[in-house]
Write an enzyme that holds these catalytic residues in place. Sequence first.
Site, mmCIF file in Angstrom:
data_model
loop_
_atom_site.group_PDB
_atom_site.id
_atom_site.type_symbol
_atom_site.label_atom_id
_atom_site.label_comp_id
_atom_site.label_asym_id
_atom_site.label_seq_id
_atom_site.Cartn_x
_atom_site.Cartn_y
_atom_site.Cartn_z
ATOM 1 N N SER A 129 0.830 -1.209 0.000
ATOM 2 C CA SER A 129 0.000 0.000 0.000
ATOM 3 C C SER A 129 0.859 1.251 0.000
ATOM 4 C CB SER A 129 -0.901 0.011 1.237
ATOM 5 O OG SER A 129 -1.511 1.271 1.423
ATOM 6 N N GLU A 131 0.251 3.633 1.739
ATOM 7 C CA GLU A 131 0.304 4.070 3.139
ATOM 8 C C GLU A 131 1.617 3.662 3.805
ATOM 9 O OE1 GLU A 131 -1.782 5.931 4.962
ATOM 10 O OE2 GLU A 131 -3.227 6.227 3.334
ATOM 11 N N TYR A 153 -1.956 0.424 10.262
ATOM 12 C CA TYR A 153 -2.194 -0.229 8.978
ATOM 13 C C TYR A 153 -0.946 -0.137 8.105
ATOM 14 C CZ TYR A 153 -3.767 -0.878 4.185
ATOM 15 O OH TYR A 153 -3.872 -1.283 2.881
#
Length: 336
Positions: A129, A131, A153
């Site tokens: 991801s 992120e 996450y």
Amino acid sequence: MTKRKALITGISGQDGSYLAELLLEKGYEVHGVVRRVALEDPAHRLSRIQHLLDDVVLHAGSLESFPSLFQAVGRVMPDECYHLAAQSFVTYSFEDEFSTLQTNIDGTHFLLAALKECAPACRFYFAGSSEMFGRVEEVPQNERTRFHPRSSYGISKVAGFELTRNYREAYGLHASSGILFNHESPRRGYEFVTRKITSGVARILAGEARELRLGNLEARRDWGHAREYVEAMWLMLQQDEPDDYVIATGETHSVREFAELAFGAVGLDYRDYVVIDERFYRPAEVDVLIGDPAKAEAKLGWKARTRFADLVREMVEYDCHIIETPIQSPESIGAS
């Protein structure tokens, strides 16, 4: 000719449903791992793959259970495994850091270990991801950009990325990671800001709501279409050598721009309906993410095709359709 077999965790999610469609079109035998509760309530929990249930084989399993994943891998003996399942809503990861870290990290580790023991020739894809980049140190971000995650996450995805690389280097698994930037579609979960906006527009147009509460309108993301991003996943596992790839459009847009286009698609001004609510700000904000897909373009031949405005319009039209709210006029759609 024997069909290639693919195992997908997270098959009932946005990406999993598009990937299952793609693999079926390519002649694969497609298997998916889902929670047992999903098998008991398919109408709600398997809504994205209702149209595929006669064509795929589902296995009960959980990312928290190594025996269940080991059993699924042993039954299927897949040629390709796509690990898409995760607790993926960033805001929730701040509320329950422990389960996010445990589910995402252990699930990846369990699956890799099961493949190593049961199907070492299987090609593995890990869903990374954007992120993972978090507080970015360079713009745009590429495969060499240092990770600085800003949520549990993001941290869990960095751990999964490193586990995948370690199994590739230590045990010779054909294991690749896709560092996917934000990818949306009409199948996006309602908890994500993009779907929150487009479904909110539909509800306001239908007279079911008067306002839409959002957090940081200035946060900027690189948004593409999920249907195209699963093509990149498949392409990674067709390469002779495993590797890691950034998958992105190379463009960035703000939440404000997304809202402006979404409301504009039905002839409304977002400023008349959007209310800033600080409850929706993250404790540690990620201000701007934009990917450099040059490596994917050069080595995979992959490139994003859907324009940002077209993606927003598709999502708005879908949300208006499912609550049977006619969009005001073709002209107002075109004006976006």
